[in-house]
Scaffold this motif. Structure first.
Motif, PDB file in Angstrom:
ATOM      1  N   ARG A  90     -11.110  14.033  -3.526  1.00  0.00           N
ATOM      2  CA  ARG A  90     -11.683  13.804  -2.206  1.00  0.00           C
ATOM      3  C   ARG A  90     -12.792  14.798  -1.934  1.00  0.00           C
ATOM      4  O   ARG A  90     -12.837  15.874  -2.505  1.00  0.00           O
ATOM      5  CB  ARG A  90     -10.613  13.979  -1.123  1.00  0.00           C
ATOM      6  CG  ARG A  90      -9.541  12.935  -1.212  1.00  0.00           C
ATOM      7  CD  ARG A  90      -8.600  13.038  -0.053  1.00  0.00           C
ATOM      8  NE  ARG A  90      -7.581  12.015  -0.173  1.00  0.00           N
ATOM      9  CZ  ARG A  90      -6.877  11.542   0.838  1.00  0.00           C
ATOM     10  NH1 ARG A  90      -7.092  12.011   2.051  1.00  0.00           N
ATOM     11  NH2 ARG A  90      -5.980  10.610   0.653  1.00  0.00           N
ATOM     12  N   GLY A 124     -14.847   3.023   5.981  1.00  0.00           N
ATOM     13  CA  GLY A 124     -13.530   3.638   6.141  1.00  0.00           C
ATOM     14  C   GLY A 124     -13.657   5.147   6.300  1.00  0.00           C
ATOM     15  O   GLY A 124     -12.899   5.779   7.024  1.00  0.00           O
ATOM     16  N   TYR A 174       0.764   4.031  -2.940  1.00  0.00           N
ATOM     17  CA  TYR A 174       0.529   5.437  -2.585  1.00  0.00           C
ATOM     18  C   TYR A 174       1.576   6.342  -3.246  1.00  0.00           C
ATOM     19  O   TYR A 174       1.250   7.390  -3.827  1.00  0.00           O
ATOM     20  CB  TYR A 174       0.560   5.571  -1.064  1.00  0.00           C
ATOM     21  CG  TYR A 174       0.224   6.934  -0.512  1.00  0.00           C
ATOM     22  CD1 TYR A 174      -0.565   7.843  -1.204  1.00  0.00           C
ATOM     23  CD2 TYR A 174       0.672   7.313   0.754  1.00  0.00           C
ATOM     24  CE1 TYR A 174      -0.877   9.079  -0.666  1.00  0.00           C
ATOM     25  CE2 TYR A 174       0.371   8.549   1.300  1.00  0.00           C
ATOM     26  CZ  TYR A 174      -0.399   9.434   0.585  1.00  0.00           C
ATOM     27  OH  TYR A 174      -0.705  10.661   1.119  1.00  0.00           O
ATOM     28  N   GLY A 184     -10.269   7.519   2.225  1.00  0.00           N
ATOM     29  CA  GLY A 184      -9.451   6.396   2.671  1.00  0.00           C
ATOM     30  C   GLY A 184      -9.853   5.882   4.035  1.00  0.00           C
ATOM     31  O   GLY A 184     -10.988   6.093   4.485  1.00  0.00           O
ATOM     32  N   LEU A 185      -8.927   5.204   4.716  1.00  0.00           N
ATOM     33  CA  LEU A 185      -9.265   4.538   5.971  1.00  0.00           C
ATOM     34  C   LEU A 185      -9.086   5.489   7.151  1.00  0.00           C
ATOM     35  O   LEU A 185      -8.032   5.566   7.752  1.00  0.00           O
ATOM     36  CB  LEU A 185      -8.398   3.303   6.159  1.00  0.00           C
ATOM     37  CG  LEU A 185      -8.459   2.235   5.057  1.00  0.00           C
ATOM     38  CD1 LEU A 185      -7.830   0.940   5.536  1.00  0.00           C
ATOM     39  CD2 LEU A 185      -9.875   1.982   4.586  1.00  0.00           C
ATOM     40  N   ILE A 195     -13.143   4.316   0.425  1.00  0.00           N
ATOM     41  CA  ILE A 195     -11.930   3.882  -0.286  1.00  0.00           C
ATOM     42  C   ILE A 195     -11.842   4.633  -1.613  1.00  0.00           C
ATOM     43  O   ILE A 195     -12.675   4.448  -2.490  1.00  0.00           O
ATOM     44  CB  ILE A 195     -11.946   2.352  -0.479  1.00  0.00           C
ATOM     45  CG1 ILE A 195     -11.767   1.685   0.893  1.00  0.00           C
ATOM     46  CG2 ILE A 195     -10.877   1.912  -1.470  1.00  0.00           C
ATOM     47  CD1 ILE A 195     -11.797   0.174   0.870  1.00  0.00           C
ATOM     48  N   HIS A 251      -5.521   2.701  -0.743  1.00  0.00           N
ATOM     49  CA  HIS A 251      -6.442   2.512   0.384  1.00  0.00           C
ATOM     50  C   HIS A 251      -6.942   1.068   0.428  1.00  0.00           C
ATOM     51  O   HIS A 251      -7.068   0.466   1.495  1.00  0.00           O
ATOM     52  CB  HIS A 251      -7.656   3.424   0.265  1.00  0.00           C
ATOM     53  CG  HIS A 251      -7.355   4.896   0.161  1.00  0.00           C
ATOM     54  ND1 HIS A 251      -8.272   5.794  -0.334  1.00  0.00           N
ATOM     55  CD2 HIS A 251      -6.260   5.610   0.486  1.00  0.00           C
ATOM     56  CE1 HIS A 251      -7.739   7.018  -0.313  1.00  0.00           C
ATOM     57  NE2 HIS A 251      -6.522   6.925   0.177  1.00  0.00           N
ATOM     58  N   SER A 300       0.832  -1.210   0.000  1.00  0.00           N
ATOM     59  CA  SER A 300       0.000   0.000   0.000  1.00  0.00           C
ATOM     60  C   SER A 300       0.864   1.257   0.000  1.00  0.00           C
ATOM     61  O   SER A 300       0.488   2.268  -0.588  1.00  0.00           O
ATOM     62  CB  SER A 300      -0.961   0.016   1.192  1.00  0.00           C
ATOM     63  OG  SER A 300      -0.251  -0.039   2.414  1.00  0.00           O
ATOM     64  N   TYR A 314      -4.257  -1.225   1.598  1.00  0.00           N
ATOM     65  CA  TYR A 314      -4.050  -1.054   3.040  1.00  0.00           C
ATOM     66  C   TYR A 314      -5.099  -1.847   3.829  1.00  0.00           C
ATOM     67  O   TYR A 314      -4.781  -2.557   4.794  1.00  0.00           O
ATOM     68  CB  TYR A 314      -4.122   0.433   3.372  1.00  0.00           C
ATOM     69  CG  TYR A 314      -3.811   0.805   4.801  1.00  0.00           C
ATOM     70  CD1 TYR A 314      -3.020   0.005   5.621  1.00  0.00           C
ATOM     71  CD2 TYR A 314      -4.288   1.998   5.339  1.00  0.00           C
ATOM     72  CE1 TYR A 314      -2.738   0.382   6.930  1.00  0.00           C
ATOM     73  CE2 TYR A 314      -3.996   2.384   6.645  1.00  0.00           C
ATOM     74  CZ  TYR A 314      -3.233   1.562   7.432  1.00  0.00           C
ATOM     75  OH  TYR A 314      -2.961   1.937   8.724  1.00  0.00           O
TER      76      TYR A 314
END
Lengths: 256, 256, 256, 256
Positions: C241, D155, C195, D163-164, D187, D192, C191, D195
């Motif tokens: 996001r 998450g 990333y 993400g988490l 996610i 993510h 991960s 992970y």
């Protein structure tokens, strides 16, 4: 100065709530809790010897500015919680109760179902209910709907000192709540407490981080200052974050 | 009370260093910096009108407890930095200098090569050198070897208010350093400042977060308290973190 | 499929670079490195017995798709690094060198001053220089200016497996760089590698996390897939996001 | 190869579950979901035109390896959820249901009380219940006790791609659960997903991050690889983290 916090009919100058567990002596507990200037101190009913007027803990906390907040630690169901709350009301002559229902002994995480059930009943019985819960925004709203006087979402497991591991959800809870939000559990350093206050929490509850420090009295004072600092910063409004640097000093070429 | 901080021949009661940039007025700057109780305040040489005895900034900071720390903001090379430091020594009658060499105008990150070169020369010229640098542990040791009186690693880009984005490296720097470590740049909230102090930083420098707050005077006071809280917690020793919960209150089954 | 990576005159299909340290056996090393499909594998010159044509490590890595990248691990100054690079050029018949200068044995962090000095000289000597450095954006630009063919900023201390602890600075480096950016050191899980690639890194170098896994061959394959996944996501452009939720499914009241 | 995942009576080779929302066209949805190799795809009942045998979504997903998982998105109470599940059982001829009850339209966070109530009833009615919930370890255990076949903790808020943000609690859930744990919501990148799998999650559900990417087919493939990479790393056992550096290459002084 900072705004006062109101819960039910009481006003608090201090936004640092504390607890009585894990201190190495009653004397040290008393000194630390006085240094914290906390006005709301939670105590486990089981630790109070209700038949004994000279009960050690209570006698140490017999100060005008201190309000005792009995908690239901050790109960595993709504039914037990209600029973514990009623005992504590009689013993400590207060209708305030910190509602804690955590069936799992390893992580001590709260049970959302039993907590809502107990909260609803305790409100009907006239209690000022302060429920300890996961940082679950929907549960917070449901508790608010049944009439609790505040919500107490956790930052991390009790006693873990990990800080605010639920910050994405605390922000939602604070945004949505119509009752005070008190961050409980997990706060392990003054910086964690300041952060919670900067986010807009109304208060924090700190116990382990003070009690098991090597110097509880100094640590209590440090938390007191950090909570005030965080609240003051919240009211003064923090500057925004930026992805780029923004010069503090003039940057025109020095020699020009 | 907390231990005093010593840099070169000066002792500081306050571990909050501040700056003079970005305030909306000189009056507000003065009020905020007095509220911060800072004893070391950095000022860009370019902002000081050295020919004018009534220079605005200097006249506002003319207090016994305040030490001015000229900085070299705006220079791009070691040579320019040395020249700027010499000018400031003459103008402000101090051999202290905050060494800042940041050629890139976007992120204002410091140049490690030019900074080491300038530091070495300035030390030889009798300056008390306080270099602003990336949180690079090896560079910190090399600066220490050439005789700087402290190191000032960054938490995040200047003015970004992002907090401690270099914490893994600040911890190494603090562990290894024989000179005071002052976290500079990026501190955007009192909780960030408290965190730096809890890690064992000797001081922090905060400018933007105070200056551009909606209420600089209150924010300055909040930072003052947070720095004291963090330092006090560091000296009192924080409780360790735990992966599991550790009960604050007794957990024997309530009814047993 | 994904774009190829070009460094100097070589093209790489795989963006996973690996190393030969810490494997429990040469056989396991060979199996894992083949499973990784890595085309650039770094090897410490000290581990190569240059007088021995049957040298163990080299014989295991004698595959057409594999390029060996000698590193200067163990040197402490620019001078030693240049000497080591010249030795390795002769022994391994390659002018590529991974430049590592880390004087401190505890955290193995790179020295920015000696690294720049060595890089400049090695470029002049005709080497393809790949410097391992702190995630310092200004240092990266200076290295680029002296002619290195890529930069290799660290994510965390070598072998720590902590992941990307320098992400705020890696983003700046990637944004500003005109040479490939290869994240080196600290990557401890697939991960982390994904990333780094999602951020726009051109490649990653992974050694410890594969070598000390309980199952190096499977772990090598996991890293291979994660690097491809991260690169593919970078090229496909990640969705932004959001502070709020955005429904995946229709939310008109169910019964309406 | 990796172990298969079993839920109720079905075995899955792929541990990447997906959804059908937010794609810009049915054609793109089909291509992306085929590229993901997902074997369990959730679909909102409201999107299925049950009276129309040529229903667009269903016809696109008519592949042998694909199992449809109707969800109750849009319901606000346990009662509505049960009704929705019964409709979907009839329409899609499956007794599997993804139970989603989120009364708040802003963050779409699930209601713990209604979800437990609905889960209990749906289990009694013979459904394979897959509940979407907050990452609340106690709630997960209570759901397990009433007979759900897996738990689906979030998450981060749905569609936020953050993400988490609940990792401290996902770890507890995974440690304690006797049913598969599927991380759902939030996610936003292959890293993510990797992970979550590295932590030991049994599967992940990804919808928004694939659907709103600029290139959904490539992004679906990237997620597929990342999930496999994360699972493979989990089974191969990751190397531990270290506070200190651990050299990959020999560090005896180069010239010695």
């Amino acid at each position: 100065m900072s705004q006062k916090l109101k819960i039910a009919d009481k006003e608090f100058t201090s936004r640092l709530f504390t607890g009585t567990g894990k201190f190495s002596s009653s004397h040290l507990m008393k000194e630390a809790l006085l240094a914290s200037e906390s006005e709301l101190i939670t105590v486990a009913l089981k630790r109070v010897d209700v038949a004994n007027e000279e009960d050690d803990i209570l006698s140490h906390l017999n100060h005008n500015h201190i309000n005792l907040l009995p908690n239901t630690s050790g109960v595993r169901t709504a039914k037990e919680a209600v029973f514990a709350a009623e005992l504590s009301r009689e013993a400590l002559e207060t209708n305030w109760v910190k509602l804690e229902i955590h069936p799992d002994p390893r992580y001590l995480l709260p049970d959302p179902i039993e907590t809502l059930k107990a909260a609803e009943e305790l409100v009907k019985l006239g209690f000022v209910v302060m429920p300890y819960i996961h940082a679950d925004p929907v549960l917070c709203k449901r508790l608010e709907e049944v009439g609790v006087q505040c919500v107490m979402p956790l930052g991390a497991p009790i006693g873990s000192n990990k800080g605010l591991k639920t910050v994405d959800f605390l922000e939602i809870i604070i945004e949505q709540s119509n009752v005070p939000v008190i961050v409980d559990a997990g706060i392990g350093a003054p910086s964690h407490a300041a952060y919670a206050m900067e986010l807009g929490a109304d208060a924090v509850l700190v116990n382990t981080a003070i009690a098991v420090s090597q110097t509880p009295v100094a640590m209590a004072k440090a938390f007191k200052m950090a909570v005030e600092a965080g609240r003051m910063a919240y009211e003064a409004k923090l500057a925004p974050r930026s992805e780029m640097a923004i010069a503090s000093s003039p940057l025109t070429s020095f020699l020009s």
